[in-house]
Design an enzyme around this catalytic site. Structure first.
Site, PDB file in Angstrom:
ATOM      1  CG  ASN A   9      47.648  -1.630  -2.879  1.00 22.50           C
ATOM      2  OD1 ASN A   9      47.854  -2.518  -3.587  1.00 22.50           O
ATOM      3  ND2 ASN A   9      47.933  -1.409  -1.699  1.00 22.50           N
ATOM      4  CD1 TRP A  10      43.648  -2.560  -8.166  1.00 27.27           C
ATOM      5  CD2 TRP A  10      44.142  -3.942  -9.846  1.00 27.27           C
ATOM      6  NE1 TRP A  10      43.121  -1.950  -9.540  1.00 27.27           N
ATOM      7  CE2 TRP A  10      43.442  -2.714 -10.547  1.00 27.27           C
ATOM      8  CE3 TRP A  10      44.701  -4.685 -10.517  1.00 27.27           C
ATOM      9  CZ2 TRP A  10      43.381  -2.668 -11.646  1.00 27.27           C
ATOM     10  CZ3 TRP A  10      44.693  -4.779 -12.044  1.00 27.27           C
ATOM     11  CH2 TRP A  10      43.912  -3.523 -12.753  1.00 27.27           C
ATOM     12  CE  LYS A  11      44.838  -2.409   0.264  1.00 29.18           C
ATOM     13  NZ  LYS A  11      44.335  -2.081   1.673  1.00 29.18           N
ATOM     14  CG  HIS A  96      50.121  -1.419   1.794  1.00 26.94           C
ATOM     15  ND1 HIS A  96      49.445  -2.068   2.835  1.00 26.94           N
ATOM     16  CD2 HIS A  96      49.761  -0.465   1.159  1.00 26.94           C
ATOM     17  CE1 HIS A  96      48.077  -1.633   2.671  1.00 26.94           C
ATOM     18  NE2 HIS A  96      48.238  -0.488   1.725  1.00 26.94           N
ATOM     19  CD  GLU A  98      46.608  -4.157   3.443  1.00 21.90           C
ATOM     20  OE1 GLU A  98      47.170  -4.369   2.304  1.00 21.90           O
ATOM     21  OE2 GLU A  98      45.626  -3.475   3.574  1.00 21.90           O
ATOM     22  CD  GLU A 168      47.934   3.567   1.988  1.00 24.24           C
ATOM     23  OE1 GLU A 168      46.906   3.579   1.056  1.00 24.24           O
ATOM     24  OE2 GLU A 168      48.345   2.244   2.120  1.00 24.24           O
ATOM     25  N   GLY A 174      40.607   0.036   4.602  1.00 26.88           N
ATOM     26  CA  GLY A 174      39.720  -0.912   4.563  1.00 26.88           C
ATOM     27  C   GLY A 174      38.594  -1.000   5.545  1.00 26.88           C
ATOM     28  CB  SER A 213      38.364   4.471   3.955  1.00 25.58           C
ATOM     29  OG  SER A 213      38.028   3.171   4.377  1.00 25.58           O
ATOM     30  N   GLY A 234      42.451   1.629  -2.231  1.00 27.07           N
ATOM     31  CA  GLY A 234      42.586  -0.122  -2.350  1.00 27.07           C
ATOM     32  C   GLY A 234      41.134  -0.236  -2.914  1.00 27.07           C
ATOM     33  N   GLY A 235      40.040  -0.616  -2.180  1.00 23.57           N
ATOM     34  CA  GLY A 235      38.920  -1.199  -2.446  1.00 23.57           C
ATOM     35  C   GLY A 235      38.342  -0.509  -3.839  1.00 23.57           C
TER      36      GLY A 235
HETATM   37  P1  13P Z   1      41.340   1.049   1.030  1.00 23.46           P
HETATM   38  O1  13P Z   1      41.172   2.152   0.127  1.00 23.46           O
HETATM   39  O2  13P Z   1      40.632  -0.341   0.755  1.00 23.46           O
HETATM   40  O3  13P Z   1      40.916   1.659   2.465  1.00 23.46           O
HETATM   41  O4  13P Z   1      42.840   0.757   1.240  1.00 23.46           O
HETATM   42  C1  13P Z   1      43.820   1.650   1.310  1.00 23.46           C
HETATM   43  C2  13P Z   1      45.020   1.166   1.029  1.00 23.46           C
HETATM   44  O5  13P Z   1      45.435   0.296   1.821  1.00 23.46           O
HETATM   45  C3  13P Z   1      45.710   1.558  -0.268  1.00 23.46           C
HETATM   46  O6  13P Z   1      46.869   1.087  -0.484  1.00 23.46           O
END
Ligand code: 13P
Length: 252
Positions: A9-11, A96, A98, A168, A174, A213, A234-235
């Site tokens: 997920n590149w956000k 998600h 967020e 999640e 993050g 993470s 994500g990251g």
């Molecule tokens: P991180 O891997 O950066 O913690 O993000 C997880 C996430 O929200 C994937 O959708």
């Protein structure tokens, strides 16, 4: 037998050019993953979807990060499912944390999106996960069960089978503070039992991912758990070298 899945997920990261450059760099690793029976995918921003779809190995899943439940109309700033379909996108993340936190998305709104995606023949990736407060109060399961019941309300077992669920925990996103494999396994086992109550044996076929993470060096610990079918990352999914590390970790 559920196939493993790694979804990045590149956000809100990458320009179309940067996204296309990742897509070109990822071609071989996508072949490698698929040849080892692992599905891989990325979820770029809307403006990068077309560039990624055109540049990436066609075996790679390309998912949107959100969609509207409406097909068209006066919904400023929204993107519809037919628009995604028109550029060849057939997966979409829904709910998600967020989006729940910053855009007020509710599980009921997610339910409408999931139904619209399924009606269009697309694959929804439905996210659930508790806040730090709920976690500290020991209310993780209550919180997550409510999200699952409301988000997947009124789906038939056959529809449910097409949905991917991602657990999640918000406090692990993050933050570098990943949930221990015991916590992830325990909650995801609970998610599967909840799905079983709702959809019977279809729950056995549903893929459930862990997210929060996840890194190349911890992904294998999650994947080793019987009910965890993959990771939503994500990251660590943004850089092709790290993405390759995640794929390798999935196979360890
Ligand atoms: P991180 O891997 O950066 O913690 O993000 C997880 C996430 O929200 C994937 O959708």
């Amino acid at each position: 037998m559920r196939k493993k899945l790694l979804l990045g997920n590149w956000k809100m990261n990458k320009t179309p050019e940067e996204a296309a450059s990742f897509a070109r760099a990822a071609s071989e690793m996508v072949d490698f993953a698929v040849s080892h029976n692992v599905d891989v995918g990325v979820a770029p921003t809307y403006v990068c979807l077309d560039a990624v779809k055109k540049a990436i190995n066609p075996k790679c899943i390309v998912a949107a990060q959100n969609c509207s439940e409406h097909d068209h109309g006066a919904f400023t700033g929204e993107i519809s499912i037919p628009m995604l379909r028109a550029i060849g996108i057939d997966w979409c993340i829904v709910g998600h944390s967020e989006r729940r936190a910053y855009n007020g998305e509710t599980s009921e709104a997610c339910n409408a999106k999931i139904k619209a995606l399924l009606a269009a023949g697309m694959t929804p990736v439905y996210c659930c996960g508790e806040s730090l407060e709920a976690f500290e109060k020991g209310e993780t399961k209550k919180f997550v069960a409510e999200q699952i019941r409301a988000g997947l309300k009124d789906l038939t077992p056959d529809e449910a089978r097409k949905v991917i669920v991602a657990y999640e925990p918000i406090w692990a996103i993050g933050t570098g503070k990943s949930a221990s494999t015991e916590i992830a396994e325990d909650t995801i086992g609970f998610v599967r039992r909840t799905l079983r109550e709702l959809f019977g044996t279809a729950a056995v076929d549903m893929r459930i991912l862990y997210g929060g993470s996840v890194k190349p060096d911890n992904v294998s610990a999650y994947i080793g758990a019987p009910d965890i079918d993959g990771a939503l990352v994500g990251g660590a999914s943004l850089d092709p070298v790290s993405f390759k590390g995640l794929i390798e970790g999935m196979l360890r």
